[in-house]
Enzyme design. Sequence first.
Site, short mmCIF file in Angstrom:
data_model
loop_
_atom_site.label_atom_id
_atom_site.label_comp_id
_atom_site.label_asym_id
_atom_site.label_seq_id
_atom_site.Cartn_x
_atom_site.Cartn_y
_atom_site.Cartn_z
N SER A 224 0.80 -1.09 -0.25
CA SER A 224 0.14 -0.04 0.01
C SER A 224 0.88 1.32 0.16
O SER A 224 1.68 1.41 0.79
CB SER A 224 -0.86 -0.15 1.06
OG SER A 224 -1.56 1.09 1.49
N HIS B 93 -1.09 -1.19 -4.37
CA HIS B 93 -2.49 -0.77 -3.75
C HIS B 93 -2.72 0.65 -3.22
O HIS B 93 -1.60 1.11 -2.74
CB HIS B 93 -2.66 -1.61 -2.23
CG HIS B 93 -3.93 -1.35 -1.61
ND1 HIS B 93 -5.19 -2.25 -1.86
CD2 HIS B 93 -4.14 -0.77 -0.61
CE1 HIS B 93 -5.89 -1.94 -1.21
NE2 HIS B 93 -5.42 -1.12 -0.33
N ASP C 290 -4.60 3.67 -2.05
CA ASP C 290 -5.53 4.16 -0.90
C ASP C 290 -5.87 5.56 -1.22
O ASP C 290 -5.11 6.26 -1.08
CB ASP C 290 -5.01 3.86 0.40
CG ASP C 290 -4.82 2.43 0.72
OD1 ASP C 290 -6.15 1.67 0.92
OD2 ASP C 290 -3.80 2.02 1.35
N MET D 90 -8.54 8.31 0.16
CA MET D 90 -9.25 8.75 1.14
C MET D 90 -9.62 10.37 1.00
O MET D 90 -8.86 11.01 0.37
CB MET D 90 -8.43 8.72 2.39
CG MET D 90 -7.88 7.13 2.62
SD MET D 90 -6.73 7.19 4.30
CE MET D 90 -6.06 5.37 4.21
N HIS E 231 -8.11 1.32 -3.85
CA HIS E 231 -9.45 1.39 -2.70
C HIS E 231 -9.87 2.39 -2.49
O HIS E 231 -9.08 3.43 -2.00
CB HIS E 231 -8.36 0.71 -1.62
CG HIS E 231 -9.14 0.44 -0.41
ND1 HIS E 231 -8.42 0.05 0.70
CD2 HIS E 231 -10.60 0.49 0.03
CE1 HIS E 231 -9.58 -0.02 1.71
NE2 HIS E 231 -10.82 0.14 1.13
N MET F 235 -11.84 4.96 -0.48
CA MET F 235 -12.62 5.36 0.66
C MET F 235 -13.19 6.53 0.74
O MET F 235 -12.66 7.65 1.19
CB MET F 235 -11.73 5.21 2.13
CG MET F 235 -11.05 3.60 1.97
SD MET F 235 -9.58 3.53 2.89
CE MET F 235 -8.43 3.71 1.81
N MET G 51 -11.53 -5.81 5.40
CA MET G 51 -10.59 -4.64 6.06
C MET G 51 -10.46 -5.43 7.48
O MET G 51 -11.28 -5.83 8.31
CB MET G 51 -11.37 -3.61 6.49
CG MET G 51 -11.77 -2.64 5.29
SD MET G 51 -10.02 -2.13 4.22
CE MET G 51 -9.06 -1.51 5.40
N GLY H 125 -2.79 3.84 8.03
CA GLY H 125 -1.88 2.83 7.96
C GLY H 125 -1.30 2.73 9.43
O GLY H 125 -1.62 3.31 10.38
N GLY H 126 -0.69 1.38 9.57
CA GLY H 126 -0.03 1.05 10.77
C GLY H 126 -1.09 0.60 12.01
O GLY H 126 -0.46 0.49 13.16
N ASP I 231 -6.69 -6.37 4.09
CA ASP I 231 -6.18 -5.20 4.11
C ASP I 231 -5.95 -4.60 5.41
O ASP I 231 -6.96 -4.36 6.16
CB ASP I 231 -6.79 -4.25 3.29
CG ASP I 231 -6.22 -2.77 3.18
OD1 ASP I 231 -5.04 -2.50 3.62
OD2 ASP I 231 -6.59 -1.96 2.50
N GLY J 62 -2.79 -4.42 8.94
CA GLY J 62 -1.92 -5.10 9.93
C GLY J 62 -1.53 -6.06 9.54
O GLY J 62 -1.05 -7.24 10.39
N GLY K 85 1.24 -2.21 4.04
CA GLY K 85 1.68 -1.05 3.91
C GLY K 85 2.97 -0.70 4.97
O GLY K 85 4.09 -0.93 4.38
N SER K 86 2.66 -0.57 6.12
CA SER K 86 3.92 -0.13 7.09
C SER K 86 5.01 -1.42 6.98
O SER K 86 5.95 -1.26 7.09
CB SER K 86 3.47 0.20 8.35
OG SER K 86 2.46 -0.99 8.75
#
Length: 219
Positions: free
Chosen positions: A7, A32, A34, A36, A65, A67, A136, A143-144, A174, A176, A196-197
């Site tokens: 991500s 990916h 994101d 937002m 994705h 959002m 999700m 993220g994170g 998606d 963690g 992501g992270s």
Amino acid sequence: MYRIAPSILSANFAKLGDEVQAVVAAGADIIHFDVMDNHYVPNLTVGPLVCEALRPLTPAVIDVHLMVRPVDRIVPDFAKAGANIISFHPEASDHVDRTIGLIKEAGCKAGLVLNPATPLSWLDHTLEKIDLILVMSVNPGFGGQKFIPAALQKLRSIRKLIDASGRDIWLEVDGGIKVDNIAEVARAGADTFVAGSAIFGSKDYKATIASMRGELAKA
Ligand code: DX5
Ligand code: ZN
């Protein structure tokens, strides 16, 4: 059979093009992306102009994705910007079937995103049309965050629905996802893993993606 989708939310936005090329060179299958809007989720990221700018830099699938609310207005813009997959949250659309149709008419694969508290009943009249289900495993917006274990049972239930349908629907997860839980999540039925992270926060993208693939091989 397993796909890894970094991500870009956790990438260095000051050098986003380099970051995308670096993760693809490191073995990523999918980018990916994101989106937002500070309305459907309490954060603000990037739109179609950034997707368009990244498109020529990689042949990798761009997995958008959304959002955002409303959803429909922005769908054709992302298709024109080179998105391959467009996923949205059903609660954010007034007419879910119409939104799926819009995404397909624009030439993209369509995905439905289920939040931690979104019931599977959204799949009742959509499963025969969609190409991807995104579960999700955190609440969307940042993220994170920590993986929510209840996502595992949800993945198992959806895996059964997909297999019973006989359709080729990707089951993406998606939030963690790390080296130390990716195998367990794969065993629950996911085939496509957003991270992501775990990837962009690591020093060596190639080593991290290789570790993830090593874990997946054990699953
Ligand atoms: C959250 C986003 C995720 C996020 C995942 O709303 O949809 O794609 O980037 O980040 P990690 O992998 O750090 O949980
Ligand atoms: Zn995402």
